[in-house]
Write a protein that holds these residues in place. Structure first.
Motif, PDB file in Angstrom:
ATOM      1  N   ASP A 111      -3.121  -8.181   2.526  1.00 60.13           N
ATOM      2  CA  ASP A 111      -2.033  -7.518   3.136  1.00 60.13           C
ATOM      3  C   ASP A 111      -0.935  -7.149   2.317  1.00 60.13           C
ATOM      4  O   ASP A 111       0.102  -7.802   1.878  1.00 60.13           O
ATOM      5  N   VAL A 112      -0.887  -5.617   2.672  1.00 65.29           N
ATOM      6  CA  VAL A 112       0.702  -5.167   1.651  1.00 65.29           C
ATOM      7  C   VAL A 112       0.996  -3.696   2.409  1.00 65.29           C
ATOM      8  O   VAL A 112      -0.102  -3.376   2.993  1.00 65.29           O
ATOM      9  N   VAL A 113       1.994  -4.193   2.451  1.00 69.19           N
ATOM     10  CA  VAL A 113       2.889  -3.609   3.497  1.00 69.19           C
ATOM     11  C   VAL A 113       3.885  -2.721   2.951  1.00 69.19           C
ATOM     12  O   VAL A 113       4.567  -2.915   2.421  1.00 69.19           O
ATOM     13  N   PHE A 114       4.328  -1.278   3.390  1.00 71.81           N
ATOM     14  CA  PHE A 114       5.600  -0.576   2.812  1.00 71.81           C
ATOM     15  C   PHE A 114       6.201  -0.211   3.728  1.00 71.81           C
ATOM     16  O   PHE A 114       5.954  -0.040   4.911  1.00 71.81           O
ATOM     17  N   GLU A 115       7.895  -0.191   3.384  1.00 70.37           N
ATOM     18  CA  GLU A 115       8.978  -0.129   4.399  1.00 70.37           C
ATOM     19  C   GLU A 115      10.342   0.410   3.509  1.00 70.37           C
ATOM     20  O   GLU A 115      10.719  -0.476   2.668  1.00 70.37           O
ATOM     21  N   SER A 116      11.290   1.235   4.419  1.00 70.80           N
ATOM     22  CA  SER A 116      11.951   1.550   3.842  1.00 70.80           C
ATOM     23  C   SER A 116      13.590   0.650   3.736  1.00 70.80           C
ATOM     24  O   SER A 116      13.181   0.120   5.078  1.00 70.80           O
ATOM     25  N   VAL A 117      13.867  -0.044   3.166  1.00 68.04           N
ATOM     26  CA  VAL A 117      15.110  -0.414   3.236  1.00 68.04           C
ATOM     27  C   VAL A 117      16.637   0.189   4.604  1.00 68.04           C
ATOM     28  O   VAL A 117      16.958  -0.611   5.647  1.00 68.04           O
ATOM     29  N   ASP A 118      16.374   1.697   4.448  1.00 66.01           N
ATOM     30  CA  ASP A 118      17.590   2.171   5.050  1.00 66.01           C
ATOM     31  C   ASP A 118      16.433   3.677   5.456  1.00 66.01           C
ATOM     32  O   ASP A 118      16.386   4.377   4.887  1.00 66.01           O
ATOM     33  N   ALA A 119      15.786   3.432   6.810  1.00 67.54           N
ATOM     34  CA  ALA A 119      15.676   4.577   7.551  1.00 67.54           C
ATOM     35  C   ALA A 119      15.959   5.549   7.289  1.00 67.54           C
ATOM     36  O   ALA A 119      15.797   7.456   7.179  1.00 67.54           O
ATOM     37  N   ALA A 120      17.428   6.390   7.128  1.00 68.78           N
ATOM     38  CA  ALA A 120      18.117   7.689   7.009  1.00 68.78           C
ATOM     39  C   ALA A 120      17.786   7.750   5.429  1.00 68.78           C
ATOM     40  O   ALA A 120      18.462   8.777   5.303  1.00 68.78           O
ATOM     41  N   ASN A 121      17.107   6.592   4.579  1.00 72.94           N
ATOM     42  CA  ASN A 121      17.595   7.010   2.647  1.00 72.94           C
ATOM     43  C   ASN A 121      16.593   6.270   2.457  1.00 72.94           C
ATOM     44  O   ASN A 121      16.080   5.406   2.443  1.00 72.94           O
ATOM     45  N   PRO A 122      15.712   6.799   3.433  1.00 69.58           N
ATOM     46  CA  PRO A 122      14.056   6.350   3.259  1.00 69.58           C
ATOM     47  C   PRO A 122      13.560   5.724   1.544  1.00 69.58           C
ATOM     48  O   PRO A 122      13.112   7.005   1.154  1.00 69.58           O
ATOM     49  N   ALA A 123      12.540   5.150   1.676  1.00 69.41           N
ATOM     50  CA  ALA A 123      11.847   5.110   0.047  1.00 69.41           C
ATOM     51  C   ALA A 123      10.356   6.130   0.486  1.00 69.41           C
ATOM     52  O   ALA A 123      10.368   6.195   1.349  1.00 69.41           O
ATOM     53  N   LYS A 124      10.254   6.537  -1.131  1.00 69.81           N
ATOM     54  CA  LYS A 124       8.795   7.077  -0.978  1.00 69.81           C
ATOM     55  C   LYS A 124       7.995   6.603  -2.660  1.00 69.81           C
ATOM     56  O   LYS A 124       8.246   6.178  -3.540  1.00 69.81           O
ATOM     57  N   PHE A 125       6.574   5.957  -1.669  1.00 65.69           N
ATOM     58  CA  PHE A 125       6.049   5.354  -3.180  1.00 65.69           C
ATOM     59  C   PHE A 125       4.540   6.431  -3.416  1.00 65.69           C
ATOM     60  O   PHE A 125       3.609   6.533  -2.305  1.00 65.69           O
ATOM     61  N   TYR A 126       4.267   6.274  -4.277  1.00 69.19           N
ATOM     62  CA  TYR A 126       3.699   6.747  -5.141  1.00 69.19           C
ATOM     63  C   TYR A 126       2.695   6.122  -5.554  1.00 69.19           C
ATOM     64  O   TYR A 126       3.212   4.991  -6.098  1.00 69.19           O
ATOM     65  N   ILE A 127       1.411   5.607  -5.281  1.00 71.27           N
ATOM     66  CA  ILE A 127       0.240   5.027  -5.041  1.00 71.27           C
ATOM     67  C   ILE A 127      -0.960   5.736  -5.983  1.00 71.27           C
ATOM     68  O   ILE A 127      -1.302   6.631  -6.127  1.00 71.27           O
ATOM     69  N   ASN A 128      -1.206   5.499  -7.750  1.00 73.14           N
ATOM     70  CA  ASN A 128      -2.389   5.054  -7.858  1.00 73.14           C
ATOM     71  C   ASN A 128      -3.214   3.620  -8.313  1.00 73.14           C
ATOM     72  O   ASN A 128      -2.920   1.841  -8.242  1.00 73.14           O
ATOM     73  N   SER A 129      -4.740   4.472  -7.904  1.00 76.73           N
ATOM     74  CA  SER A 129      -5.255   2.894  -7.798  1.00 76.73           C
ATOM     75  C   SER A 129      -6.538   3.094  -8.010  1.00 76.73           C
ATOM     76  O   SER A 129      -7.832   4.038  -8.415  1.00 76.73           O
ATOM     77  N   THR A 130      -7.407   2.138  -9.470  1.00 76.33           N
ATOM     78  CA  THR A 130      -8.308   2.249  -9.345  1.00 76.33           C
ATOM     79  C   THR A 130      -9.536   0.850  -9.018  1.00 76.33           C
ATOM     80  O   THR A 130      -9.044   0.101  -9.408  1.00 76.33           O
ATOM     81  N   PRO A 131     -11.063   1.226  -9.621  1.00 76.14           N
ATOM     82  CA  PRO A 131     -11.672  -0.762  -9.599  1.00 76.14           C
ATOM     83  C   PRO A 131     -10.996  -1.659 -10.238  1.00 76.14           C
ATOM     84  O   PRO A 131     -10.905  -1.341 -11.860  1.00 76.14           O
ATOM     85  N   ALA A 132     -11.241  -2.598  -9.820  1.00 72.27           N
ATOM     86  CA  ALA A 132     -10.877  -3.729 -10.929  1.00 72.27           C
ATOM     87  C   ALA A 132     -11.939  -4.480 -10.915  1.00 72.27           C
ATOM     88  O   ALA A 132     -13.205  -4.809 -10.036  1.00 72.27           O
ATOM     89  N   HIS A 133     -12.343  -5.102 -11.654  1.00 73.20           N
ATOM     90  CA  HIS A 133     -13.303  -6.768 -12.578  1.00 73.20           C
ATOM     91  C   HIS A 133     -12.791  -8.425 -11.785  1.00 73.20           C
ATOM     92  O   HIS A 133     -13.385  -9.130 -12.033  1.00 73.20           O
ATOM     93  N   LYS A 134     -11.464  -7.997 -12.418  1.00 71.49           N
ATOM     94  CA  LYS A 134     -10.633  -9.422 -12.370  1.00 71.49           C
ATOM     95  C   LYS A 134      -9.401  -9.124 -11.943  1.00 71.49           C
ATOM     96  O   LYS A 134      -8.499  -8.078 -11.433  1.00 71.49           O
ATOM     97  N   ASN A 135      -8.536 -10.750 -11.439  1.00 71.08           N
ATOM     98  CA  ASN A 135      -7.645 -10.445 -11.126  1.00 71.08           C
ATOM     99  C   ASN A 135      -6.513 -10.252 -11.786  1.00 71.08           C
ATOM    100  O   ASN A 135      -6.564 -11.378 -12.421  1.00 71.08           O
ATOM    101  N   TYR A 136      -5.379  -9.666 -11.867  1.00 70.78           N
ATOM    102  CA  TYR A 136      -4.259 -10.207 -12.722  1.00 70.78           C
ATOM    103  C   TYR A 136      -2.773 -10.404 -11.452  1.00 70.78           C
ATOM    104  O   TYR A 136      -3.128  -9.172 -10.359  1.00 70.78           O
ATOM    105  N   PRO A 137      -2.304 -11.100 -12.634  1.00 72.93           N
ATOM    106  CA  PRO A 137      -1.030 -11.560 -11.307  1.00 72.93           C
ATOM    107  C   PRO A 137       0.188  -9.757 -10.689  1.00 72.93           C
ATOM    108  O   PRO A 137      -0.172  -9.208 -11.641  1.00 72.93           O
ATOM    109  N   THR A 138       0.877  -9.979  -9.933  1.00 69.98           N
ATOM    110  CA  THR A 138       1.525  -8.794  -9.048  1.00 69.98           C
ATOM    111  C   THR A 138       2.431  -9.413  -9.969  1.00 69.98           C
ATOM    112  O   THR A 138       2.901 -10.014 -10.029  1.00 69.98           O
ATOM    113  N   VAL A 139       2.925  -8.185 -10.399  1.00 70.35           N
ATOM    114  CA  VAL A 139       4.388  -7.999 -11.087  1.00 70.35           C
ATOM    115  C   VAL A 139       4.628  -6.702 -10.913  1.00 70.35           C
ATOM    116  O   VAL A 139       5.026  -5.269 -10.799  1.00 70.35           O
ATOM    117  N   GLN A 140       6.418  -6.923 -10.717  1.00 68.90           N
ATOM    118  CA  GLN A 140       7.708  -5.859 -10.528  1.00 68.90           C
ATOM    119  C   GLN A 140       8.484  -5.680 -11.744  1.00 68.90           C
ATOM    120  O   GLN A 140       8.342  -6.140 -12.538  1.00 68.90           O
TER     121      GLN A 140
END
Length: 277
Positions: A111-140
């Protein structure tokens, strides 16, 4: 989801501008309150954007194109926020991303959800995704925590800082490598002298450009170069046999993502300036 097929360098030699743009350029990545995705058969690379203003956007799989029940069932993803402050919630955990902050999410997150903190100044999330064979932890990854490399010089108009976000010495992944390069003011060239890397493909995303600004992106085999005119917030697919270099009408920023045989950043086949045509 828009599908892009793999290409043959011998055929690409004969493409006109329209065909080059159709096969390699991704012109529309951000539509308000929608998830925009492009699926490339080159290394099964998915490129996209989430632009939430008045609504949240969920990362969802296209069952027909991906053959999976949820987006990250057999994939990993890298995200960089190019807009104002935003939030990404991953299986109930919320990450607040400032401008140019990144986030890696590993295999299996449902479950991955995107949202802006302020709708008047929105975020824009650019995405790259590739196939994976192993789980690595989520990191900011904040841009201040990315691994910097200072390259180029004002004398050659390519003074820039390469910020590595997802890479073997930083945030771990199965195959995705991702980062953000910022050209210094009055510098216009990136990655010149150019190179190819036959062991992996790459996607370039150009942004932080003025409304009337353009980048002339060079591609093709070193002795059969072609170019595409790229505008703000557009991306290109760069197959492994192609150079990937550009020059802008002013300085700009670009995000690079790579996938393929290895993750070694310096694994490049350099092209001497006298050999490029």
């Amino acid at each position: 989801m828009e599908i892009r097929h793999a290409s043959n360098p011998q055929e690409v030699k004969g493409y006109d501008t329209t065909r080059l743009r159709q096969d390699f350029l991704m012109e529309s990545l951000f539509t308000e309150n929608e998830l925009m995705l492009y699926y490339s058969h080159v290394d099964r690379f998915i490129t996209g954007g989430a632009y939430p203003t008045t609504a949240v956007i969920k990362l969802e799989a296209d069952r027909k194109d991906m053959g999976s029940d949820f987006f990250l069932e057999r994939r990993e993803i890298g995200i960089i926020n190019i807009g104002a402050q935003g939030k990404v919630t991953v299986d109930g955990t919320t990450y607040v991303l400032e401008p140019k902050d990144g986030l890696y999410i590993g295999l299996g997150a449902q479950d991955v959800v995107f949202e802006s903190v302020d709708a008047a100044n929105p975020a824009k999330f650019y995405i790259n995704s590739t196939p994976a064979h192993k789980n690595y932890p989520t990191v900011q990854i904040s841009i201040s925590e990315a691994t910097p490399a200072h390259l180029g010089s004002a004398a050659t108009s390519n003074e820039r800082v390469i910020n590595k976000y997802i890479h073997p010495q930083g945030v771990q992944s199965c195959q995705l490598v991702m980062g953000l390069t910022m050209l210094k003011p009055n510098n216009m060239w990136n990655t010149m002298p150019c190179h190819t890397h036959n062991r992996r493909s790459e996607v370039y995303f150009y942004f932080d450009m003025p409304e009337d600004g353009v980048v002339f992106h060079f591609m093709g085999e070193p002795q059969e170069t072609r170019h595409l005119v790229v505008r703000n917030e557009q991306a290109l697919i760069s197959p492994s046999w192609s150079i990937h270099s550009g020059v802008g009408s002013s300085n700009y920023t670009f995000i690079w993502g790579m996938a393929g045989e290895n993750q070694i950043f310096d694994d490049m086949d350099h092209v001497a300036m006298q050999d490029i045509m």
